[in-house]
Design a protein around this motif. Structure first.
Motif, PDB file in Angstrom:
ATOM      1  N   ILE A  40       0.863  -1.191   0.000  1.00  0.00           N
ATOM      2  CA  ILE A  40       0.000   0.000   0.000  1.00  0.00           C
ATOM      3  C   ILE A  40       0.889   1.226   0.000  1.00  0.00           C
ATOM      4  CG2 ILE A  40      -1.876   1.194   1.187  1.00  0.00           C
ATOM      5  CD1 ILE A  40      -2.201  -1.574   2.752  1.00  0.00           C
ATOM      6  N   THR A  41       0.705   2.105  -0.959  1.00  0.00           N
ATOM      7  CA  THR A  41       1.475   3.342  -1.039  1.00  0.00           C
ATOM      8  C   THR A  41       0.522   4.523  -0.932  1.00  0.00           C
ATOM      9  OG1 THR A  41       3.102   2.292  -2.488  1.00  0.00           O
ATOM     10  CG2 THR A  41       3.109   4.689  -2.378  1.00  0.00           C
ATOM     11  N   VAL A  42       0.703   5.300   0.117  1.00  0.00           N
ATOM     12  CA  VAL A  42      -0.122   6.487   0.357  1.00  0.00           C
ATOM     13  C   VAL A  42       0.697   7.705  -0.061  1.00  0.00           C
ATOM     14  CG1 VAL A  42      -1.399   7.819   2.063  1.00  0.00           C
ATOM     15  CG2 VAL A  42      -1.260   5.328   2.273  1.00  0.00           C
ATOM     16  N   SER A  43       0.109   8.588  -0.860  1.00  0.00           N
ATOM     17  CA  SER A  43       0.828   9.748  -1.394  1.00  0.00           C
ATOM     18  C   SER A  43       0.126  11.047  -1.035  1.00  0.00           C
ATOM     19  CB  SER A  43       0.967   9.644  -2.920  1.00  0.00           C
ATOM     20  OG  SER A  43       1.597   8.450  -3.294  1.00  0.00           O
ATOM     21  N   HIS A 105       4.906   3.818   2.590  1.00  0.00           N
ATOM     22  CA  HIS A 105       4.667   2.463   2.082  1.00  0.00           C
ATOM     23  C   HIS A 105       4.291   1.539   3.243  1.00  0.00           C
ATOM     24  CE1 HIS A 105       6.222   3.350  -1.959  1.00  0.00           C
ATOM     25  NE2 HIS A 105       7.135   4.084  -1.347  1.00  0.00           N
ATOM     26  N   LEU A 106       3.216   0.806   3.081  1.00  0.00           N
ATOM     27  CA  LEU A 106       2.724  -0.143   4.067  1.00  0.00           C
ATOM     28  C   LEU A 106       2.685  -1.532   3.451  1.00  0.00           C
ATOM     29  CD1 LEU A 106      -0.400   1.899   5.273  1.00  0.00           C
ATOM     30  CD2 LEU A 106       1.878   1.932   6.293  1.00  0.00           C
ATOM     31  N   THR A 107       2.769  -2.542   4.288  1.00  0.00           N
ATOM     32  CA  THR A 107       2.615  -3.926   3.857  1.00  0.00           C
ATOM     33  C   THR A 107       1.636  -4.618   4.786  1.00  0.00           C
ATOM     34  OG1 THR A 107       4.892  -4.021   3.040  1.00  0.00           O
ATOM     35  CG2 THR A 107       3.771  -6.118   3.385  1.00  0.00           C
ATOM     36  N   ALA A 108       0.637  -5.269   4.216  1.00  0.00           N
ATOM     37  CA  ALA A 108      -0.354  -6.016   4.995  1.00  0.00           C
ATOM     38  C   ALA A 108      -0.312  -7.475   4.572  1.00  0.00           C
ATOM     39  CB  ALA A 108      -1.755  -5.448   4.792  1.00  0.00           C
TER      40      ALA A 108
END
Length: 237
Positions: A40-43, A105-108
């Motif tokens: 997951i990429t939050v911008s 950047h997140l990883t689930a």
């Protein structure tokens, strides 16, 4: 008192009285994945640093809250890299900052694939949020790894028996069993699985079609290889 001499070392390739037999056992299993990971990429983008940071903080919190709302379906949630950088103008004299770009950047990791499809769709619907994956995999302690190893050993024994039977003799003892690296699957199951985007007949408030993501789990390949050495009863040639 006379010391007892040490026993003579075994010949590496056997002797006429103790012939050796070396074989390889292999096994390959195709199994369903147990976990899936998504990136997951939050911008955020703003004309000044404070605005970009505020927007990035708000969107990151929204993404985290959404993922955490799935409870036990999400087995792991991690924050990776964070960055905020200025974008300079390309023309004109001197360097001037045009805007600021921020990313988190997140990883689930999920074990519930039904929840995975719904979560991926909802995350992709968030403002300036990118979703990558899924990457399918097995857990490190998956029973599939042990089953592949057992099958590889059984194949090695069976192959050795067949060679011995061809000489009208049988196996006497196991000398060595060497693991060549039982699992060779690529990290995250070898890459993203099959993704198919469809559009449900349901309509939102403005009449636009609501996207529904259909995820198809990618089966995992588990391999095991062993080298086995046996001694045989001397055959009559």
């Amino acid at each position: 008192m006379t010391d007892t001499p040490p026993p003579a070392p075994h010949a590496p390739y056997g002797t006429p009285d103790t012939p050796r037999l070396a074989v390889r056992g292999e096994a390959t299993l195709e199994v369903d994945p147990e976990i899936a990971r998504i990136g997951i990429t939050v911008s955020a983008r703003g004309t000044d640093r404070a605005t970009a940071l505020d927007d990035l903080t708000r969107r990151n919190a929204a993404a985290l809250d959404l993922v955490k709302s799935y409870g036990d379906a999400v087995e792991k949630l991690e924050t990776g890299t964070f960055s905020i950088s200025p974008e300079l103008t390309r023309h004109g004299r001197g360097e001037k900052i045009r805007s600021y770009h921020g990313r988190v950047h997140l990883t689930a990791e999920l074990g519930d694939f039904t929840a995975l499809g719904e979560l991926a769709t909802r995350l992709a619907d968030l403002e300036l949020t990118q979703v990558d994956g899924p990457w399918w995999a097995l857990r490190p302690d998956s029973p599939a790894h042990a089953e592949a190893r057992r099958q590889a050993v059984r194949e090695a024994v069976q192959r050795a028996r067949e060679y011995a039977a061809a000489l009208d003799t049988g196996l006497a003892a196991l000398v060595e069993l060497a693991d060549l690296g039982a699992e060779h699957e690529t990290p995250y199951g070898g890459g993203p699985g099959s993704l198919r985007m469809a559009y449900a007949p349901a309509m939102d408030a403005e009449g636009a079609g609501a996207p529904v993501l259909d995820l198809e789990p990618q089966r995992q390949t588990v391999r095991a290889e062993v080298n086995a050495r046996f001694t045989m009863t001397p055959p009559r040639l």
